[in-house]
Motif scaffolding. Structure first.
Motif, short mmCIF file in Angstrom:
data_model
loop_
_atom_site.label_atom_id
_atom_site.label_comp_id
_atom_site.label_asym_id
_atom_site.label_seq_id
_atom_site.Cartn_x
_atom_site.Cartn_y
_atom_site.Cartn_z
N TYR A 173 38.50 32.29 45.10
CA TYR A 173 39.83 32.72 44.66
C TYR A 173 40.84 32.15 45.65
CZ TYR A 173 37.05 36.08 42.02
OH TYR A 173 36.14 36.67 41.18
N LYS A 174 41.16 30.89 45.48
CA LYS A 174 41.96 30.15 46.46
C LYS A 174 43.36 30.70 46.64
CE LYS A 174 42.83 25.31 47.55
NZ LYS A 174 42.67 23.93 47.05
N GLU A 175 44.03 30.98 45.52
CA GLU A 175 45.40 31.51 45.59
C GLU A 175 45.72 32.28 44.33
OE1 GLU A 175 50.04 29.91 45.63
OE2 GLU A 175 48.41 28.45 45.73
N ALA A 176 46.31 33.45 44.51
CA ALA A 176 46.81 34.25 43.38
C ALA A 176 48.31 34.40 43.55
CB ALA A 176 46.14 35.61 43.34
N GLU A 177 49.05 33.76 42.67
CA GLU A 177 50.51 33.90 42.66
C GLU A 177 50.84 35.05 41.72
OE1 GLU A 177 54.31 33.31 43.82
OE2 GLU A 177 52.62 32.14 44.58
N VAL A 178 51.30 36.16 42.28
CA VAL A 178 51.56 37.37 41.51
C VAL A 178 53.03 37.38 41.10
CG1 VAL A 178 51.52 39.90 41.52
CG2 VAL A 178 49.77 38.61 42.79
N TYR A 179 53.28 37.44 39.78
CA TYR A 179 54.63 37.45 39.24
C TYR A 179 55.13 38.85 38.94
CZ TYR A 179 53.60 32.54 38.81
OH TYR A 179 53.24 31.25 39.09
N GLY A 180 54.22 39.77 38.76
CA GLY A 180 54.60 41.14 38.47
C GLY A 180 53.40 42.04 38.67
N ALA A 181 53.64 43.24 39.16
CA ALA A 181 52.57 44.21 39.36
C ALA A 181 53.10 45.59 38.98
CB ALA A 181 52.09 44.20 40.80
N SER A 182 52.25 46.36 38.36
CA SER A 182 52.62 47.73 38.02
C SER A 182 51.40 48.61 38.21
CB SER A 182 53.11 47.84 36.58
OG SER A 182 52.04 47.63 35.67
N VAL A 183 51.66 49.86 38.49
CA VAL A 183 50.56 50.81 38.65
C VAL A 183 50.90 52.08 37.90
CG1 VAL A 183 51.43 51.72 40.85
CG2 VAL A 183 49.00 51.90 40.33
N ASN A 184 49.92 52.60 37.20
CA ASN A 184 50.04 53.87 36.49
C ASN A 184 49.01 54.83 37.06
OD1 ASN A 184 52.09 53.31 34.47
ND2 ASN A 184 50.62 51.88 33.62
N MET A 185 49.48 55.98 37.51
CA MET A 185 48.60 56.99 38.10
C MET A 185 48.19 58.01 37.05
SD MET A 185 48.66 55.82 41.18
CE MET A 185 47.73 57.10 41.99
N MET A 186 46.91 58.34 37.07
CA MET A 186 46.35 59.39 36.19
C MET A 186 45.39 60.21 37.03
SD MET A 186 45.65 57.35 32.68
CE MET A 186 46.18 55.66 32.83
N ILE A 221 49.44 37.11 36.92
CA ILE A 221 49.22 36.11 37.96
C ILE A 221 48.92 34.74 37.39
CG2 ILE A 221 48.22 37.89 39.48
CD1 ILE A 221 45.48 36.44 39.11
N ASP A 222 49.11 33.74 38.22
CA ASP A 222 48.47 32.44 38.06
C ASP A 222 47.43 32.38 39.16
OD1 ASP A 222 49.98 31.54 35.91
OD2 ASP A 222 51.38 30.40 37.14
N LEU A 223 46.19 32.11 38.78
CA LEU A 223 45.11 32.06 39.75
C LEU A 223 44.64 30.62 39.93
CD1 LEU A 223 43.02 33.55 41.55
CD2 LEU A 223 41.53 33.62 39.54
N VAL A 224 44.69 30.17 41.18
CA VAL A 224 44.10 28.89 41.55
C VAL A 224 42.72 29.22 42.10
CG1 VAL A 224 44.30 26.82 42.98
CG2 VAL A 224 46.37 27.97 42.16
N ALA A 225 41.70 28.71 41.44
CA ALA A 225 40.33 29.01 41.86
C ALA A 225 39.50 27.75 41.85
CB ALA A 225 39.71 30.05 40.92
N VAL A 226 38.48 27.75 42.68
CA VAL A 226 37.50 26.68 42.65
C VAL A 226 36.24 27.30 42.05
CG1 VAL A 226 36.17 25.02 43.99
CG2 VAL A 226 38.52 25.56 44.65
N VAL A 227 35.85 26.78 40.89
CA VAL A 227 34.70 27.30 40.16
C VAL A 227 33.72 26.15 39.96
CG1 VAL A 227 33.92 28.45 38.05
CG2 VAL A 227 36.20 28.94 38.96
N GLY A 228 32.52 26.30 40.52
CA GLY A 228 31.53 25.23 40.40
C GLY A 228 32.01 23.91 40.98
N GLY A 229 32.82 23.97 42.03
CA GLY A 229 33.32 22.76 42.67
C GLY A 229 34.58 22.17 42.05
N ASN A 230 35.05 22.73 40.95
CA ASN A 230 36.25 22.22 40.28
C ASN A 230 37.40 23.20 40.44
OD1 ASN A 230 34.91 19.92 39.06
ND2 ASN A 230 33.91 21.41 37.74
#
Length: 162
Positions: free
Chosen positions: A94-107, A117-126
């Motif tokens: 999980y190389k980089e997670a650019e978070v554009y918005g976050a919300s939390v709901n409590m129960m 998010i946009d997630l930059v990841a390396v999966v299987g070398g790619n």
């Protein structure tokens, strides 16, 4: 004729649904409301988690993830041990997670957090970049937040990350 009209209606409806994106209720980036202490804790824990995943800090993640936690990815779903092994061995970085918005709901003692998010990841070398709505479920156990679930849902929007 009725079949043609119904078919046209279904086409229009499917186009509209494919363009719809989940809104972030009570989003920390768009809502003027001040998060409660518990909401702030969970939002910060989520930020820390993205950093730990990027840094492959398996020991910190092991403490965060509940024993019966589940993880849902585009390629499958599994439990805590396999998720930690995937991170440790580099199956997914999980190389980089650019978070554009976050919300939390409590129960009660459960917090459901959404991250756009946009997630930059390396999966299987790619290296890959994908837009996701990530659902995180946290449960407060004996005064400590534990992650019970992490689900990646791919969005239809284009990647925003430059």
């Amino acid at each position: 004729m009725i079949k043609a009209i119904f078919g046209l209606f279904l086409c229009v409806a499917s186009v509209q649904l494919s363009r719809a994106q989940a809104s972030l209720p009570m989003s920390s980036t768009t809502s003027p409301a001040t998060p409660t202490k518990a909401e702030q804790e969970v939002l910060q824990l989520s930020k820390d988690k993205w950093k730990w995943m990027s840094d492959k800090s398996v020991d910190k993640l092991d403490t965060l993830f509940a024993e019966k936690s589940v993880f849902v990815h585009m390629g499958g779903s599994w439990g805590k041990t396999q998720e930690l092994n995937v991170i440790r061995m580099g199956g997914i970085w999980y190389k980089e997670a650019e978070v554009y918005g976050a919300s939390v709901n409590m129960m009660g003692n459960t917090a459901i957090l959404l991250n756009d998010i946009d997630l930059v990841a390396v999966v299987g070398g790619n290296e890959v970049v994908n837009p996701f709505m990530v659902t995180e479920v946290y449960v407060n156990q004996n005064g400590k937040w534990k992650m019970g679930s992490l689900t990646f849902s791919k969005l239809m929007r284009p990647v925003k990350l430059k």
